[in-house]
Design a protein around this motif. Structure first.
Motif, mmCIF file in Angstrom:
data_model
loop_
_atom_site.group_PDB
_atom_site.id
_atom_site.type_symbol
_atom_site.label_atom_id
_atom_site.label_comp_id
_atom_site.label_asym_id
_atom_site.label_seq_id
_atom_site.Cartn_x
_atom_site.Cartn_y
_atom_site.Cartn_z
ATOM 1 N N GLU A 190 0.795 -1.112 -0.124
ATOM 2 C CA GLU A 190 -0.020 -0.120 -0.066
ATOM 3 C C GLU A 190 0.964 1.244 -0.037
ATOM 4 O O GLU A 190 0.520 2.212 -0.777
ATOM 5 C CB GLU A 190 -0.819 -0.095 1.307
ATOM 6 C CG GLU A 190 -1.896 -1.131 0.946
ATOM 7 C CD GLU A 190 -2.868 -1.070 2.551
ATOM 8 O OE1 GLU A 190 -3.857 -1.946 2.603
ATOM 9 O OE2 GLU A 190 -2.713 -0.173 3.398
ATOM 10 N N VAL A 191 1.899 1.073 0.894
ATOM 11 C CA VAL A 191 2.675 2.315 0.751
ATOM 12 C C VAL A 191 3.552 2.558 -0.538
ATOM 13 O O VAL A 191 3.579 3.764 -0.829
ATOM 14 C CB VAL A 191 3.888 2.292 1.965
ATOM 15 C CG1 VAL A 191 4.864 3.442 1.934
ATOM 16 C CG2 VAL A 191 2.973 2.208 3.213
ATOM 17 N N ILE A 192 3.957 1.629 -1.085
ATOM 18 C CA ILE A 192 4.842 1.674 -2.607
ATOM 19 C C ILE A 192 3.651 2.400 -3.540
ATOM 20 O O ILE A 192 3.783 3.241 -4.168
ATOM 21 C CB ILE A 192 5.028 0.329 -2.839
ATOM 22 C CG1 ILE A 192 6.204 0.234 -1.997
ATOM 23 C CG2 ILE A 192 5.420 0.254 -4.448
ATOM 24 C CD1 ILE A 192 7.112 -1.271 -2.597
ATOM 25 N N ASP A 193 2.484 1.877 -3.458
ATOM 26 C CA ASP A 193 1.504 2.469 -4.255
ATOM 27 C C ASP A 193 1.228 3.968 -4.080
ATOM 28 O O ASP A 193 1.260 4.589 -5.204
ATOM 29 C CB ASP A 193 -0.026 1.651 -4.130
ATOM 30 C CG ASP A 193 0.135 0.143 -4.498
ATOM 31 O OD1 ASP A 193 0.799 -0.092 -5.475
ATOM 32 O OD2 ASP A 193 -0.818 -0.609 -4.262
ATOM 33 N N ALA A 194 1.042 4.190 -2.963
ATOM 34 C CA ALA A 194 0.797 5.719 -2.341
ATOM 35 C C ALA A 194 2.058 6.402 -2.947
ATOM 36 O O ALA A 194 1.944 7.822 -3.490
ATOM 37 C CB ALA A 194 0.790 5.745 -0.951
ATOM 38 N N VAL A 195 3.149 6.057 -2.801
ATOM 39 C CA VAL A 195 4.575 6.702 -3.476
ATOM 40 C C VAL A 195 4.246 6.891 -4.911
ATOM 41 O O VAL A 195 4.629 7.941 -5.470
ATOM 42 C CB VAL A 195 5.900 5.771 -3.005
ATOM 43 C CG1 VAL A 195 7.178 6.573 -3.580
ATOM 44 C CG2 VAL A 195 6.116 5.923 -1.383
ATOM 45 N N ILE A 196 4.181 5.972 -5.565
ATOM 46 C CA ILE A 196 4.065 5.956 -7.048
ATOM 47 C C ILE A 196 2.957 6.892 -7.483
ATOM 48 O O ILE A 196 3.188 7.800 -8.373
ATOM 49 C CB ILE A 196 3.861 4.428 -7.571
ATOM 50 C CG1 ILE A 196 4.966 3.451 -7.306
ATOM 51 C CG2 ILE A 196 3.157 4.645 -8.998
ATOM 52 C CD1 ILE A 196 4.658 2.048 -7.757
#
Length: 748
Positions: A190-196
């Protein structure tokens, strides 16, 4: 004063202390307790991981003793106690504390129930694969700044080149000076999706980010039940998250049901699991619930499993709500997203943490690809020189054979200087004067081996040159084009998510408020018994009557009361403590009971109980207070009917103590007896009525160090005779005197 050589500097002591304390506070904040927003690590964690990397303790190599890691880290980078380094190592290896463990531990690294790790000489560790790849990779490419260690004998990275937002994924907690950080862990995917999403849209809002990040994702699972509060928490960086454990209902034989707790709140880890079990046991013992018949902790390495066996037809929903209300099965996690950003502590919002991470990724990748570009440009220069040298190899051989020194050859290759070199022909001399190799190319030509002149080797050199040109073009595009660099970072993040992402463990929802209807206890008469050691219990009146003689002999206080009453416990320090009769254990006559210190605020080490009665009787009475120094007063009982558990029942003079508190009965007089044998009998009507906050008036005049020891109210035959040093004294024969007089001495 500070002495510097022969010079004495006069300074203000307060200024020196202030400066020293500020320096200490900043050292704790920046260099010990708070994580860096870029890599999400505290200095001790960063140094431990870097030391493991330097020692070669990789994920695909054998484990090494933790003591070796701790000792090496302490000696090279972290000159503090070994326990702090080992504790950091242990926490980074515990799956139940970290959403993404960074260390692969081998041996006893503790348990979720609070068992400590084995000593460092027994355990072993190595880096996790993701730590090596995403935390420590590319350190050889000048991606971060290196600083001298504490004694300037080694270099250590200022920050690790972490490729994922570790501060959010693993969270952090720490206590500095005057500030605290508490960041919950989150789901990696989820955090990686938010960063992207933030890379693609720099104007994204926190609300839009929460489409990707549902909320915290704790390794212990559980439920977050205040979903609507999360937006404000993530926008401000502070707030409270309400957590609940996961409770399942299992059907058993005979129509009975079991409550099974399979996940616990993150805050319940460790010793709090044992406290939770004790809290449930106390609810059963105090009759707050009769639905639970047995409690068993069946937790294992496979996970949490706490089983509550219930009686038939138990009110399951009400019982679950009671557990949420009365135990830590529902708890709060205080969020304070404080981290070191740009060299200073700052409370950060969710978006700011992600923005800091993105800025750091661009910085790291810019340094990485600039380093790679410089290497490729150097390689291109060498390759061009070698290719050019192959075309004039006969001339170069002629120069080498005709030169007397290596420097002569270099000068000829770089500057075209031919002085002192013998050539076979004038054409060769003229051609040599036109050579313009660079210093690096000339050095490479001199080091070139003869086999490089083979045809296939020359072709391979040409292919390598083409690949080098492609690399240069790629690196220049990354460094000069924001979108290209952004796409590369997104590609790397997606690869990390694909390999290391996992399903969410914590459920985020808006849970209903736990409403627990406490069953009112059936009112019944009991007898309160308390012995001289302060152990209290209540028994049935019939039980008391059968054991009356023993009960009266063993108990200092015997009171008939209702189980719904409150008791007033007054002490020699002038304090009144209230306790519920319901909190006093009810049972058999020979039960030991419970120390009264554990039921109310009474402190047996500093106080002595001198009066106990029900609040109802006190309310309807008038209390007479007498102190050691002879101060007396009457107080209306209604003044003691308060909600607070502890109040000051009277005001005392300096070094004075209460020696007697009694409810006004039918007695018309009272007698004071002092330590030195003086007796004074006065009419109770002479004792004035005061407020509880008053000291009172002097009832008896005392000589020197004399003090009042006993107070008597001779309202019956048995109270009219006392013994002082084995001498019989008839109180009713004492002359009634005025208040504030000395009285008469007992002749022994």
């Amino acid at each position: 004063m500070e002495r510097t050589g022969e010079q004495i500097i006069r300074t203000e002591y307060s200024e020196v202390m202030q400066k020293s304390y500020i320096d200490y506070a900043m050292s704790v904040i920046i260099s010990r307790a708070l994580p860096d927003v870029r890599d999400g690590l505290k200095p001790v964690q960063r140094r431990t991981l870097y030391d493991m990397y330097e020692l070669g303790i990789r994920y695909d190599r054998p484990y090494r003793k933790s003591a070796r890691i701790v000792g090496d880290t302490m000696g090279k980078y972290h000159p503090h106690g070994d326990s702090s380094i080992y504790d950091a190592l242990v926490v980074m290896a515990q799956e139940f504390k970290k959403g993404l463990p960074l260390v692969d531990g081998h041996g006893n690294f503790g348990s979720i129930e609070g068992d400590g790790a084995a000593a460092m000489r027994y355990t072993e560790a190595r880096l996790q694969k993701i730590t090596q790849e995403a935390f420590l990779g590319d350190l050889d490419k000048n991606v971060v700044k290196f600083l001298p260690n504490f004694d300037e004998t080694e270099k250590e990275p200022e920050v690790l080149p972490v490729r994922l937002p570790n501060l959010l994924v693993n969270g952090s907690d720490g206590i500095a000076v005057g500030m605290v950080t508490s960041i919950p862990p989150h789901n990696l995917g989820e955090v990686i999706d938010a960063v992207i999403a933030t890379i693609k849209n720099g104007d994204i809002t926190t609300k839009e980010l929460m489409k990707y990040i549902q909320g915290p994702d704790f390794p212990t699972g559980g439920l977050v039940v205040n979903k609507d509060d999360l937006l404000e928490i993530y926008e401000t960086g502070t707030g409270k998250i309400r957590l609940r454990g996961k409770v399942e209902v299992e059907q058993t034989k005979g129509g009975k049901e079991n409550l099974v707790i399979t996940e616990i709140p993150y805050t319940m880890m460790g010793a709090n699991i044992g406290k939770f079990l004790n809290d449930i046991a106390n609810l059963v013992e105090s009759k707050k619930t009769t639905d639970i018949t047995d409690i068993s902790n069946q937790s294992s390495k496979d996970g949490i499993r706490i089983v509550l066996e219930l009686r038939k037809n138990a009110d399951v929903k009400n019982l679950i709500n009671m557990l949420y209300k009365k135990t830590r099965l529902e708890d709060t996690f205080g969020v304070n997203m404080l981290a070191v950003a740009e060299g200073r502590p700052e409370t950060l919002s969710l978006k700011r943490i992600i923005e800091h991470h993105i800025d750091f990724q661009f910085e790291v990748n810019t340094r990485k690809y600039q380093t790679l570009l410089d290497k490729e440009l150097h390689r291109k220069e060498i390759q061009e020189g070698l290719i050019k040298a192959c075309d004039v190899i006969d001339l170069i051989i002629e120069i080498l054979r005709g030169s007397k020194s290596q420097q002569q050859v270099k000068d000829c290759l770089v500057l075209g200087v031919i002085d002192g070199i013998k050539f076979k022909s004038r054409a060769s001399r003229k051609q040599a004067e036109q050579l313009k190799f660079t210093e690096a190319q000339a050095a490479a030509i001199l080091e070139m081996r003869l086999y490089k002149l083979i045809g296939l080797e020359i072709e391979a050199l040409q292919k390598e040159y083409e690949i080098t040109l492609e690399h240069i073009e790629t690196y220049q595009d990354l460094l000069n084009n924001y979108d290209s660099m952004a796409n590369l970072i997104v590609k790397e993040l997606k690869a990390i998510k694909k390999e290391y992402g996992r399903e969410r463990r914590t459920v985020v929802e808006n849970g209903e408020e736990a409403v627990y209807e406490e069953k009112k206890a059936e009112a019944m008469e009991v007898v309160f018994l308390m012995d001289r050691f302060g152990y209290a219990r209540t028994v049935d009146p019939a039980v008391y009557e059968r054991n009356k003689e023993a009960a009266d002999a063993e108990s200092k206080y015997v009171l008939f009361c209702m189980n719904t009453d409150k008791l007033c416990v007054m002490t020699d320090t002038g304090s009144q403590h209230l306790l519920k009769v319901m909190d006093v254990p009810y049972g058999k006559f020979r039960d030991k009971g419970k120390p009264i210190d554990n039921i109310c605020n009474y402190d047996g080490k500093t106080e002595r109980i001198i009066f106990v009665d029900t609040l109802q009787k006190v309310r309807m009475s008038v209390l007479i207070f007498v102190t050691e120094k002879g101060m007396i007063k009457q107080v209306e009982g209604t003044e003691f009917d308060v909600a607070k558990r502890t109040i000051a029942a009277t005001k005392l003079g300096e070094e004075d103590k209460v020696v007697s508190i009694a409810a006004l009965g039918e007695a018309q007089t009272c007698v004071f007896r002092s330590h030195q044998g003086m007796c004074l009998r006065i009419a109770i009507s002479e004792i004035p009525q005061k407020k509880k906050a008053a000291i009172g008036v002097r009832g008896m005049k005392l000589d020197g160090e004399d003090r009042i020891e006993e107070v008597y109210y001779p309202d019956s035959e048995k109270d009219k005779v006392i013994y002082y040093k084995e001498k019989e004294v008839h109180l009713d024969k004492l002359k009634i005197a005025g208040r504030d007089t000395k009285g008469t001495r007992i002749r022994v």
